[in-house]
Design a protein around this motif. Structure first.
Motif, PDB file in Angstrom:
ATOM      1  N   ALA A  19       0.859  -1.184   0.000  1.00 40.11           N
ATOM      2  CA  ALA A  19       0.000   0.000   0.000  1.00 40.11           C
ATOM      3  C   ALA A  19       0.891   1.228   0.000  1.00 40.11           C
ATOM      4  O   ALA A  19       2.102   1.118   0.114  1.00 40.11           O
ATOM      5  CB  ALA A  19      -0.905  -0.001   1.210  1.00 40.11           C
ATOM      6  N   ASP A  22      -0.350   6.213  -4.644  1.00 39.59           N
ATOM      7  CA  ASP A  22      -1.631   6.834  -4.914  1.00 39.59           C
ATOM      8  C   ASP A  22      -2.325   6.222  -6.121  1.00 39.59           C
ATOM      9  O   ASP A  22      -3.544   6.144  -6.172  1.00 39.59           O
ATOM     10  CB  ASP A  22      -1.437   8.337  -5.190  1.00 39.59           C
ATOM     11  N   VAL A  23      -1.520   5.834  -7.101  1.00 37.21           N
ATOM     12  CA  VAL A  23      -2.165   5.573  -8.379  1.00 37.21           C
ATOM     13  C   VAL A  23      -1.953   4.184  -8.968  1.00 37.21           C
ATOM     14  O   VAL A  23      -2.753   3.739  -9.776  1.00 37.21           O
ATOM     15  CB  VAL A  23      -1.737   6.617  -9.441  1.00 37.21           C
ATOM     16  N   THR A  24      -0.895   3.496  -8.620  1.00 31.23           N
ATOM     17  CA  THR A  24      -0.628   2.231  -9.290  1.00 31.23           C
ATOM     18  C   THR A  24      -1.308   1.096  -8.532  1.00 31.23           C
ATOM     19  O   THR A  24      -0.984   0.833  -7.385  1.00 31.23           O
ATOM     20  CB  THR A  24       0.891   1.985  -9.395  1.00 31.23           C
ATOM     21  N   GLU A  25      -2.245   0.434  -9.201  1.00 35.90           N
ATOM     22  CA  GLU A  25      -2.905  -0.710  -8.586  1.00 35.90           C
ATOM     23  C   GLU A  25      -2.019  -1.921  -8.793  1.00 35.90           C
ATOM     24  O   GLU A  25      -1.360  -2.053  -9.813  1.00 35.90           O
ATOM     25  CB  GLU A  25      -4.253  -0.968  -9.264  1.00 35.90           C
ATOM     26  N   ALA A 242      -6.492  12.936 -15.323  1.00 35.05           N
ATOM     27  CA  ALA A 242      -7.683  12.346 -14.696  1.00 35.05           C
ATOM     28  C   ALA A 242      -8.682  11.923 -15.772  1.00 35.05           C
ATOM     29  O   ALA A 242      -9.252  10.832 -15.721  1.00 35.05           O
ATOM     30  CB  ALA A 242      -8.320  13.354 -13.743  1.00 35.05           C
ATOM     31  N   GLY A 247      -8.988   5.932 -13.148  1.00 34.28           N
ATOM     32  CA  GLY A 247      -8.394   5.236 -12.000  1.00 34.28           C
ATOM     33  C   GLY A 247      -8.070   6.163 -10.848  1.00 34.28           C
ATOM     34  O   GLY A 247      -8.853   7.041 -10.481  1.00 34.28           O
ATOM     35  N   GLY A 248      -6.871   5.952 -10.274  1.00 31.04           N
ATOM     36  CA  GLY A 248      -6.436   6.751  -9.129  1.00 31.04           C
ATOM     37  C   GLY A 248      -6.323   8.231  -9.457  1.00 31.04           C
ATOM     38  O   GLY A 248      -6.533   9.087  -8.593  1.00 31.04           O
ATOM     39  N   TRP A 249      -6.016   8.535 -10.728  1.00 37.38           N
ATOM     40  CA  TRP A 249      -5.892   9.941 -11.137  1.00 37.38           C
ATOM     41  C   TRP A 249      -7.264  10.614 -11.070  1.00 37.38           C
ATOM     42  O   TRP A 249      -7.394  11.736 -10.579  1.00 37.38           O
ATOM     43  CB  TRP A 249      -5.341  10.042 -12.556  1.00 37.38           C
ATOM     44  N   ARG A 251      -9.776   9.657  -9.303  1.00 41.70           N
ATOM     45  CA  ARG A 251     -10.153   9.710  -7.878  1.00 41.70           C
ATOM     46  C   ARG A 251      -9.537  10.958  -7.227  1.00 41.70           C
ATOM     47  O   ARG A 251     -10.205  11.694  -6.512  1.00 41.70           O
ATOM     48  CB  ARG A 251      -9.674   8.439  -7.187  1.00 41.70           C
ATOM     49  N   MET A 252      -8.246  11.205  -7.519  1.00 40.92           N
ATOM     50  CA  MET A 252      -7.586  12.376  -6.922  1.00 40.92           C
ATOM     51  C   MET A 252      -8.270  13.667  -7.363  1.00 40.92           C
ATOM     52  O   MET A 252      -8.406  14.607  -6.589  1.00 40.92           O
ATOM     53  CB  MET A 252      -6.106  12.427  -7.315  1.00 40.92           C
ATOM     54  N   GLU A 255     -11.448  14.076  -5.557  1.00 41.78           N
ATOM     55  CA  GLU A 255     -11.202  14.446  -4.156  1.00 41.78           C
ATOM     56  C   GLU A 255     -10.732  15.893  -4.009  1.00 41.78           C
ATOM     57  O   GLU A 255     -10.427  16.329  -2.904  1.00 41.78           O
ATOM     58  CB  GLU A 255     -10.175  13.496  -3.527  1.00 41.78           C
TER      59      GLU A 255
END
Ligand SMILES: Nc1ncnc2c1ncn2[C@@H]1O[C@H](COP(=O)(O)OP(=O)(O)O)[C@@H](O)[C@H]1O
Ligand SMILES: [Mg+2]
Length: 282
Positions: A19, A22-25, A242, A247-249, A251-252, A255
């Motif tokens: 964990a 921020d972004v890489t699953e 984004a 993905g995580g981008w 989401r950021m 947020e």
């Protein structure tokens, strides 16, 4: 560029999720290795990590090849990574200076690296409409450019290695030093800072980074200008990444990273004089 196939030395052990990013699953540890999905900047990153190995730079993982699942295989770097919630020690000034020194050592080690023919750094996006201009300082080296607390491994209370080179790209040294200040001074509205960094003396911490990095006088006096230009561009590029990568981008962005960037710009305008004075004072 051939990446090379990674041969498992023995039956691979269990996959332990890592964990903190921020972004890489799907970043996992397997024994003494880390497996990560191959990102769009991988051709540059793999060549870069091989260069660092060749010049004997100890502060980065080694690139070992591509595994049977198509993931990049890196050496696992033992030590301590900040994670969340942020530990109090991210405010420590000795640690801060060690980050500045590590990034300087990396920049010196990478200075002789030439981007291989046919490799295009970055995510391959065209500039979105309305994007403000880049700072007018030519690239000097392939910077790490993502020196967040999650991407630095500490040992014995000192920054020992950089990980996660996905954002690496040709930059001027002042931009690399700025990237360290961005996350560690930090540069932004204090209300947006991680709790241990909300009440620190930001101009003083910028100076600590500048001294530890060994910034030139010219770069010190350009820092605020570059910070403002980069902050203006960041809003456009974060929005675009984004939209295009999700993905995580995404989401950021949802947020509120865009609003945070706007608050940083306003804060920089207010603090410009104090930061500049701290950086350029004898
Ligand atoms: N080579 C490595 N050695 C040790 N820890 C690692 C390594 N690579 C990743 N990690 C750990 O996994 C986390 C997420 O990996 P990272 O490569 O930074 O992915 P992301 O792109 O999501 O930020 C890091 O913050 C770190 O804690
Ligand atoms: Mg990371």
């Amino acid at each position: 560029m051939t990446s090379g196939t990674y041969t498992e030395p023995h039956e691979p052990g269990p996959e332990i999720p890592l964990a903190g990013g921020d972004v890489t699953e799907g970043v996992v540890r397997v024994g003494d290795t880390v497996r990560r999905p191959v990102g769009p900047n991988a051709p540059l990153v793999h060549a870069l990590l091989r260069h660092l190995e060749e010049v004997g730079f100890a502060g980065a993982p080694r690139f070992l090849g591509i595994d049977a699942a198509g993931r990049e295989v890196l050496t696992f770097v033992p030590g301590e990574v900040a994670g969340r919630p942020r530990p109090a020690w991210i405010a420590d000034e000795e640690r801060l200076a060690s980050v500045g020194r590590l990034v300087r050592d990396y920049d010196d080690a990478v200075a002789g690296f030439v981007v291989p023919e046919g490799v295009r750094p970055g995510y391959g996006f065209a500039e979105p409409p309305g994007m403000p201009p880049k700072p007018p300082y030519p690239a000097e080296l392939v910077g790490h450019m993502d020196c967040t607390p999650d991407n630095i491994v500490f040992r014995g209370g000192e920054a020992a290695a950089l990980i996660d080179f996905d954002m690496a790209k040709p930059v001027a040294r002042v931009e690399e030093a700025l990237n360290v200040m961005l996350y560690w001074a930090p540069l932004g509205d204090p209300a947006d800072a991680d709790p241990p960094l909300r009440e620190v003396n930001v101009p003083r911490r910028c100076r600590i980074v500048a001294d530890a990095y060994g910034m030139s006088g010219a770069d010190r006096s350009r820092l605020v200008e570059v910070a403002v230009l980069r902050t203006r561009r960041a809003w456009f590029s974060m929005k675009q990444i984004a939209e295009e990568r999700g993905g995580g981008w995404a989401r950021m962005w949802e947020e509120g990273v865009g609003d945070r960037i706007k608050r940083r710009e306003a804060w920089l305008e207010r603090e410009a004089k104090a930061i500049d004075a701290a950086l350029t004072a004898p």
